[in-house]
Design an enzyme around this catalytic site. Structure first.
Site, PDB file in Angstrom:
ATOM      1  CD  GLU A   1     -10.080  20.811 -42.043  1.00  0.00           C
ATOM      2  OE1 GLU A   1      -9.859  21.334 -43.153  1.00  0.00           O
ATOM      3  OE2 GLU A   1     -11.222  20.516 -41.647  1.00  0.00           O
TER       4      GLU A   1
ATOM      5  CG  ASN B   1     -10.058  23.047 -46.575  1.00  0.00           C
ATOM      6  OD1 ASN B   1     -10.059  21.875 -46.963  1.00  0.00           O
ATOM      7  ND2 ASN B   1     -10.263  23.380 -45.302  1.00  0.00           N
TER       8      ASN B   1
ATOM      9  CG  ASP C   1     -12.034  10.724 -41.924  1.00  0.00           C
ATOM     10  OD1 ASP C   1     -12.967   9.958 -42.228  1.00  0.00           O
ATOM     11  OD2 ASP C   1     -11.625  11.618 -42.678  1.00  0.00           O
TER      12      ASP C   1
ATOM     13  CG  HIS D   1     -10.114  18.614 -45.880  1.00  0.00           C
ATOM     14  ND1 HIS D   1     -11.127  19.548 -45.930  1.00  0.00           N
ATOM     15  CD2 HIS D   1     -10.741  17.404 -45.880  1.00  0.00           C
ATOM     16  CE1 HIS D   1     -12.300  18.938 -45.950  1.00  0.00           C
ATOM     17  NE2 HIS D   1     -12.093  17.627 -45.932  1.00  0.00           N
TER      18      HIS D   1
END
EC number: 3.5.99.6
Length: 266
Positions: free
Chosen positions: A143, A136, A67, A138
């Protein structure tokens, strides 16, 4: 069905780095998918040491990063291009033309994501994707809510991710980009092998949900259960409630600790 293998030990980054080194030695022109952030830094330090002291050769290795932040110029010290140069590429003999990044300053993000996806398809698939995991659940910037069939695309970062990444921007949340370009879950799943590193108590809940829970969009890492060759490398804090074993996602989210599950003993 495919399952996640868990290797729990005191130095998971070192074990993971040695697995990458095995791949590089067995296939000198391998394609590596690479992650950024604080977690994989020890992996890159060990790979650099193996190059420096044992001659691990990166001259034919090709890499793709997971990313990149949208809107940061390549010279910004928080771009992932800068990160990789600082922590690995400047310390090994990899060739500049063999490293591939998403361009966070592209004039057309959709075209840039399509270019990257096509480039990866032409050169890849990746022999190994190195992943971290967010609090979380991800992976990359996929996400919670990211679909299983997602591809490289523009994503909006959740507030929890912005909060977590603020430490890299002087703890100023206003300086953290709100968007990023990220490979998708489907893109990651095409890799021949996936190695995920998680360390620290703060990652325990995400690891537990990913390893022992069902495959659900609210925890993107849980989809890794569907990959035939996925291994989580965790330390004692992150892996406190999981075993050195092979865990399958089912409706009951069972975890098996028998030797028939090909347990990965650390």
């Amino acid at each position: 069905m495919p399952s996640i293998h868990v290797s729990k030990c005191a130095d998971p980054a070192i074990k993971l780095a040695h697995r990458i080194a095995e791949v590089v030695r067995s296939k000198p022109n391998c394609v590596l998918g690479l992650a950024t952030g604080s977690t994989p830094i020890p992996v890159y330090q060990e790979l650099a040491r193996l190059h420096r002291e044992e001659g691990l050769d990166f001259s034919q290795v090709r890499t793709f990063n997971l990313d990149e932040y949208a809107g940061l110029p390549p010279t910004h010290d928080q771009t992932y291009r800068f990160f990789m140069e600082e922590h690995l590429f400047s310390k090994v003999n990899i060739k500049p033309e063999n490293v591939h990044f998403l361009n966070g300053m592209a004039s057309d993000y959709e075209k840039e994501c399509e270019r990257y996806e096509q480039e990866l398809k032409a050169i890849g698939p990746c022999d190994v994707w190195l992943l971290g995991i967010g609090h979380n659940g991800h992976i990359a910037f996929n996400e919670p809510g990211s679909p299983r069939d997602s591809r490289t695309r523009v994503v909006c970062l959740t507030q929890s991710t912005i909060d977590a990444n603020a430490r890299f921007f002087g703890n100023d949340k206003s300086k953290v980009p709100t968007k990023a370009l990220s490979v998708g879950i489907a893109t990651i799943m095409e890799s021949r092998e996936i190695l995920l590193l998680a360390t620290g108590e703060s990652k325990r809940e995400a690891v537990t949900k990913s390893v022992k829970g069902k495959c659900e969009t609210h925890c993107p890492a849980s989809f890794l259960h569907e990959h035939p060759h996925c291994r989580f490398y965790v330390d004692m804090d992150a892996g406190k409630v999981v075993d050195n074993t092979c865990c399958q996602a089912t409706n009951q989210a069972s975890c098996c600790g028998s030797t028939s599950c090909h347990a990965a003993k650390a």
